[in-house]
Enzyme design. Sequence first.
Site, mmCIF file in Angstrom:
data_model
loop_
_atom_site.group_PDB
_atom_site.id
_atom_site.type_symbol
_atom_site.label_atom_id
_atom_site.label_comp_id
_atom_site.label_asym_id
_atom_site.label_seq_id
_atom_site.Cartn_x
_atom_site.Cartn_y
_atom_site.Cartn_z
ATOM 1 N N GLU A 1 51.159 11.192 92.838
ATOM 2 C CA GLU A 1 51.464 12.621 92.884
ATOM 3 C C GLU A 1 52.828 12.847 92.264
ATOM 4 O OE1 GLU A 1 51.305 14.812 96.590
ATOM 5 O OE2 GLU A 1 49.522 13.722 97.230
HETATM 6 C C1 BGP Z 1 52.073 16.307 99.279
HETATM 7 C C2 BGP Z 1 50.620 16.250 99.594
HETATM 8 C C3 BGP Z 1 49.764 17.064 98.792
HETATM 9 C C4 BGP Z 1 50.419 18.250 98.083
HETATM 10 C C5 BGP Z 1 51.823 18.016 97.625
HETATM 11 C C6 BGP Z 1 52.563 19.235 97.165
HETATM 12 O O1 BGP Z 1 52.727 16.364 100.493
HETATM 13 O O2 BGP Z 1 50.099 14.950 99.598
HETATM 14 O O3 BGP Z 1 48.687 17.362 99.607
HETATM 15 O O4 BGP Z 1 50.186 19.407 98.683
HETATM 16 O O5 BGP Z 1 52.571 17.383 98.596
HETATM 17 O O6 BGP Z 1 53.055 19.966 98.263
HETATM 18 P P1 BGP Z 1 52.910 21.513 98.410
HETATM 19 O O7 BGP Z 1 51.464 21.777 98.330
HETATM 20 O O8 BGP Z 1 53.490 21.835 99.732
HETATM 21 O O9 BGP Z 1 53.655 22.116 97.269
#
Ligand code: BGP
Length: 488
Positions: A383
């Site tokens: 990610e």
């Molecule tokens: C991480 C998670 C994701 C995603 C990402 C972005 O914590 O694994 O699920 O959501 O963050 O965060 P946000 O959606 O709060 O911007």
Amino acid sequence: MGFPKDFLWGGATAANQYEGGYLDGGKGLTTLDAITGGSHTVPRRLSYQGPDGEVKFVDRSADLPKGAKGYVDPNQYYPSHVATDFYHHWKEDIALFAEMGFKTFRMSIAWARLFPRGDELEPNEEGVQFYENIFKELRKYNIEPMVTLNHFDMPMYLADEMDGWLDRRVIDYYLNFVRVCFTRYKGLVKLWKTFNEINVLRGWEMLGVKDHSPQTYYQALHHIFVASAKAVQLGHLIDPENMIGMMIAYGTNYPEDCNPETFMKNIQESHIKQFFCDVQCRGYYPNYKLKEFERLGVEIKQDIYDEEVLLEGTVDFIGFSYYSSGVTTTREDAETTDGNQRRQVKNPYLKASDWGWQIDPVGLRIACNELYDRYEIPVFVVENGLGAIDTVEADGSINDDYRIDYLARHIEQLEKAINEDGVPVMGYTPWGCIDLVSAGTGEMRKRYGFIYVDMDDEGKGTLARSRKKSFYWYKKVIETNGEDLSND
Ligand code: BGP
């Protein structure tokens, strides 16, 4: 120089934020189906029914009374219910991923789609089939599926009736679920992760527990560690080809100054994250954590075989999410800003996104180095990305140059981690490769995608898909195996 030939370029999603179809095909409710929308300034809330029958909406960090059960209010908007509807758009979406040239696609399986309550012996066939179709479709395009077995959600029944991960029986229910995944998707899926962002799991929504005490938290977490280690062993047994990783939210902390006190505090801050990798990569609880348990009076109830299980179930690789870095300070009055699931001290050298997350591409290279230096197993950036508001122009185009710039600068640093520092990085899957619901705020306007989805914060929209400028840019990045990052 350049990226390895077999480098896995792709994108990442999660069922609770993307899939929708929350009751379709026999799926049961998950804890996240009872979490409302919110915004940068208004927190998401959790709805439950107390033992007296009264329905309440509370902050996600609140403790719930004994006997409370998750509740879905028909008059309330819950973003996970439709999300961006992968459930009904999977063919179309996968075709778009293929058009970008994805080598891999990261998604999660909704546990409650396979086991609606969580404690059944046999899975819901319609759910099993749903994912099988998806994996086959991905393979048709030579896209390697990468599956997160559990991404934040759990069958609501397990939370309501058993206090979720606090109950040791849930280890077996989880294992039954993963056994079905490993056997039914054998030959289709080889890349797995046992739990998403294990270091941010909290409270009722993710752990199914009713209070936030350290005793409850660490006991539930212990069960998760054991479940993960057993899943790793089981996965290897079922198919030795399986690569099973952990997944952590990771970003380095910089000490604010060279005061030895700040440096010592930075070691302690680093331990907060390292603890999870230490257990899952080395296979045992580190001393600094055992000492902390003594200070807190935390006592973990363990089965006699748990130590052995942890040791024998260490992971094959470390998947991590990286959005920003942190700063360690000893000052009480330090200014803070938002970050992934927790607030961070402001770093004067960095700019921040519209949601206050500080942007630090070099920090990604540092994270790769820190993780590989300590554990010496491959890492995977599962990610990364920029949550931003996109504008659809009159002609339908979306010019997200800010996103291209963010990603290009991170990819540059990743290349350095690989070629200058020698870190084995398996791949790169930017978060929310197609627009989906924000985990933190529940919003749609905080978009990460290369693909735009017509949906707003109230769940209104046609769900139509369209290509952003970054779509064409990322396609070129993949085509040139990361050599051409220019934006023209
Ligand atoms: C991480 C998670 C994701 C995603 C990402 C972005 O914590 O694994 O699920 O959501 O963050 O965060 P946000 O959606 O709060 O911007």
